[in-house]
Design an enzyme around this catalytic site. Structure first.
Site, PDB file in Angstrom:
ATOM      1  N   TYR A  18       0.623  -1.273   0.068  1.00  0.00           N
ATOM      2  CA  TYR A  18       0.118   0.069  -0.284  1.00  0.00           C
ATOM      3  C   TYR A  18       0.775   1.274   0.084  1.00  0.00           C
ATOM      4  CZ  TYR A  18      -3.857  -3.078   1.366  1.00  0.00           C
ATOM      5  OH  TYR A  18      -4.758  -4.141   1.424  1.00  0.00           O
ATOM      6  N   HIS A  83      24.002  -4.261  20.638  1.00  0.00           N
ATOM      7  CA  HIS A  83      23.850  -2.872  20.847  1.00  0.00           C
ATOM      8  C   HIS A  83      23.756  -1.827  19.410  1.00  0.00           C
ATOM      9  CE1 HIS A  83      23.973   1.381  22.190  1.00  0.00           C
ATOM     10  NE2 HIS A  83      23.709   0.754  23.620  1.00  0.00           N
ATOM     11  N   ASP A  84      22.659  -1.703  19.020  1.00  0.00           N
ATOM     12  CA  ASP A  84      22.429  -1.269  17.599  1.00  0.00           C
ATOM     13  C   ASP A  84      23.365  -0.048  17.308  1.00  0.00           C
ATOM     14  OD1 ASP A  84      20.771   0.224  19.140  1.00  0.00           O
ATOM     15  OD2 ASP A  84      19.125   0.192  17.772  1.00  0.00           O
ATOM     16  N   SER A 109      23.193   7.044  23.142  1.00  0.00           N
ATOM     17  CA  SER A 109      22.621   6.453  22.142  1.00  0.00           C
ATOM     18  C   SER A 109      21.325   7.268  21.700  1.00  0.00           C
ATOM     19  CB  SER A 109      22.110   4.760  22.440  1.00  0.00           C
ATOM     20  OG  SER A 109      23.223   4.022  22.784  1.00  0.00           O
ATOM     21  N   HIS A 156     -30.484   9.220  12.103  1.00  0.00           N
ATOM     22  CA  HIS A 156     -30.630   7.909  12.639  1.00  0.00           C
ATOM     23  C   HIS A 156     -30.723   6.702  11.556  1.00  0.00           C
ATOM     24  CE1 HIS A 156     -31.924   9.879  16.518  1.00  0.00           C
ATOM     25  NE2 HIS A 156     -32.456  10.594  15.863  1.00  0.00           N
ATOM     26  N   SER A 286     -16.827  -8.600  -7.780  1.00  0.00           N
ATOM     27  CA  SER A 286     -17.045  -9.809  -7.009  1.00  0.00           C
ATOM     28  C   SER A 286     -16.865 -11.046  -7.917  1.00  0.00           C
ATOM     29  CB  SER A 286     -18.627  -9.826  -6.717  1.00  0.00           C
ATOM     30  OG  SER A 286     -19.022 -11.378  -6.197  1.00  0.00           O
ATOM     31  N   ARG A 326      14.273   7.094  32.037  1.00  0.00           N
ATOM     32  CA  ARG A 326      13.519   6.398  30.906  1.00  0.00           C
ATOM     33  C   ARG A 326      13.735   4.994  31.088  1.00  0.00           C
ATOM     34  NH1 ARG A 326      16.905   4.799  26.215  1.00  0.00           N
ATOM     35  NH2 ARG A 326      14.539   4.287  25.236  1.00  0.00           N
ATOM     36  N   SER A 331      11.178   0.985  23.351  1.00  0.00           N
ATOM     37  CA  SER A 331      11.785   0.701  22.100  1.00  0.00           C
ATOM     38  C   SER A 331      11.241  -0.125  21.080  1.00  0.00           C
ATOM     39  CB  SER A 331      13.368   0.412  22.415  1.00  0.00           C
ATOM     40  OG  SER A 331      13.901  -0.012  21.216  1.00  0.00           O
ATOM     41  N   ARG A 335       9.377   1.127  17.484  1.00  0.00           N
ATOM     42  CA  ARG A 335       9.643   0.352  16.336  1.00  0.00           C
ATOM     43  C   ARG A 335       8.684   0.325  15.279  1.00  0.00           C
ATOM     44  NH1 ARG A 335      15.322  -1.192  16.151  1.00  0.00           N
ATOM     45  NH2 ARG A 335      16.245  -0.846  18.111  1.00  0.00           N
TER      46      ARG A 335
END
Length: 481
Positions: A18, A83-84, A109, A156, A286, A326, A331, A335
């Site tokens: 999409y 550890h990214d 970080s 309605h 359909s 924190r 995290s 993401r």
């Protein structure tokens, strides 16, 4: 084109099926990690400008490798280090050996993580706002074109007094205009996290600059400016407040509610065969019933809008459970929830633009529905006309009551057409006003000030909102699926 192995694992349809290329890129790994490198370069440049021992050679080396990320090496480093951020520090340093000692100097970080998220949120809003403006523009043109076309109103989901097709579109537009203002405000309220250190106190930078508070503040200002923000948050913990995510995603969830309501209305009107979304020449409605013209675009919008509204629960809960300065349980959730909210909003706006560019109105069907209900609605006007012609209000009311119930029985019990008008014409009591009946039953006498309301609303509230986006109005949407 996806490789064969891509079909062996789950792919989010938000991207594979999409989303626009620009929004998919905005939350891509390449955008994320090249932004990290830009932030390290901004930090080094600002630290050098404030007399830390950083050389031009080191800056040039970092800039020359700003975009050529070795994702394989970064993945290997992350497997080792768990550890990214440090994985990407090591990867960047590998290709910038001269600059290696000063990459990420004084930072934590969240310097790259949170600041990049804020950049992505800002850029995400910048992608969405012109798309929302185009939807409003297309729907405004539709409202203007049909501003005086009478149609049955519904309360309605039962027939009520008449409105106009254009006035109903203005109800949709009013909600979209509120969303435009909400998105713009959320975008403009975003600030930069800046350089704040591990718990937000800037202690590491104060140490780097040997206690010089002015230089620490100037460092924060310089980096904020380089990143394209006018302001940074004056106080943070290790992260910027997760209330910022609540604020941003609530504007998107509210947009989702608006789009769901609009597209539900379109689906209801499609059932009545009064309005239809675009239908391609070779489109199949359909697999079993070849005559069907299902409102699949509006249904897609409703389906995705529900997801967008549901995503709002994530930032609310995340903000509420952040402990002290924190915790890392934000995290993994962020993401998913941050990108998916923007990707989903992007998809429903593109789809809604496609719908509003090709909405089809069937005036004859609308007229038939009006004729079916209007005689009942006109009874008060008939009574008033008889009183003006010398009749007694109570006598006339009783006559109309009896004839209306007889006509209603024909409609409900026999499945016939509303013949109240014929009954009135056949009753000698109403002879004094027979010549006025056509005028009394003119649908345009039942729409009140709808056309004038449309004109004023578009002029005063909608068109000014679109002025900043005039140069971006010519983009048309062709849906691939």
């Amino acid at each position: 084109m996806a490789g064969a192995d891509e079909f062996m694992k789950y792919r989010s349809p938000l991207v594979s099926r999409y989303a626009s290329k620009e929004m998919a890129y905005n939350f891509s790994d390449r955008k994320k990690f090249t932004t990290w490198r830009k932030l390290w370069i901004y930090l080094a440049k600002a630290e050098k400008a404030l007399d830390l021992p950083i050389s031009d050679e080191q800056i040039v080396e970092m800039e020359s490798h700003a975009d050529d990320i070795d994702f394989t090496m970064a993945a290997e480093e992350e497997r080792k280090l768990r550890h990214d951020v440090m994985a990407h520090v090591h990867t960047f340093a590998h290709y910038c050996p001269t600059a290696a000692p000063i990459i990420h100097l004084g930072a934590t970080s969240c310097y790259v993580g949170d600041n990049t998220d804020l950049i992505m949120l800002r850029d995400g809003f910048d992608i969405l706002l012109p798309k929302l403006a185009r939807v409003i523009d297309r729907l405004s043109n539709f409202a203007e074109k049909h501003s005086d076309l009478p149609t049955l109103g519904f309360t309605h989901y039962q027939p009520a007094q008449l409105t106009t097709v254009g006035k109903r579109a203005c109800l949709w537009l009013q909600d979209l205009a509120m969303d435009m203002r909400n998105l713009q405000r959320a975008r403009d309220d975003l600030r930069f996290r800046g350089v704040k250190g591990t718990t937000g106190t800037q202690a590491s930078f104060l140490q780097l600059f040997q206690g010089d508070h002015d230089k620490v503040e100037e460092l924060d200002r310089l980096v904020t400016e380089m990143a394209g923000f006018k302001r940074a948050y004056l106080v943070t913990g290790q992260t910027y407040s997760r209330k910022v995510d609540v604020d941003s995603l609530s504007s998107l969830a509210s947009l989702g509610a608006t789009v769901h309501k609009i597209c539900t209305d379109i689906r209801l009107l499609a059932n009545l065969k009064e309005i239809e979304e675009p239908f391609e020449k070779e489109q199949i409605g359909s697999s079993a019933m070849p005559y069907k013209r299902n409102p699949m675009r509006a249904e897609r919008c409703c389906s995705l809008a529900r997801h967008l509204v549901a995503l709002m629960a994530d930032p609310l809960q995340t903000a509420s459970v952040q402990w002290l300065e924190r915790t890392l349980d934000d995290s993994a959730n962020r993401r998913i929830s941050l990108p998916e909210s923007f990707l989903t909003a992007d998809i429903i706006l593109s789809t809604l633009q496609n719908i509003t560019e090709g909405l089809v109105v069937y005036p004859k069907v609308i007229e038939r529905h009006i004729r079916h209900e209007l005689p009942f609605m006109a009874t008060e006007n008939i009574i008033m006309a008889m009183v003006k012609a010398g009749g007694n209000r109570q006598d006339c009311h009783e006559k109309i009551r009896v004839l209306s119930q007889e006509a209603a029985a024909v409609v409900k019990q026999e499945g016939g057409d509303n013949d109240l008008l014929s009954r009135v014409q056949a009753d000698p009591y109403f002879a004094p006003i027979l010549g006025q009946l056509d005028a009394i039953l003119d649908p345009k006498t039942f729409i009140g000030r709808a056309p004038q309301q449309v004109a004023r609303f578009l002029s005063e509230e909608v068109r000014p909102l679109l002025e900043p986006y005039k140069s971006k109005m010519d983009v048309k949407i062709e849906l691939e699926l």
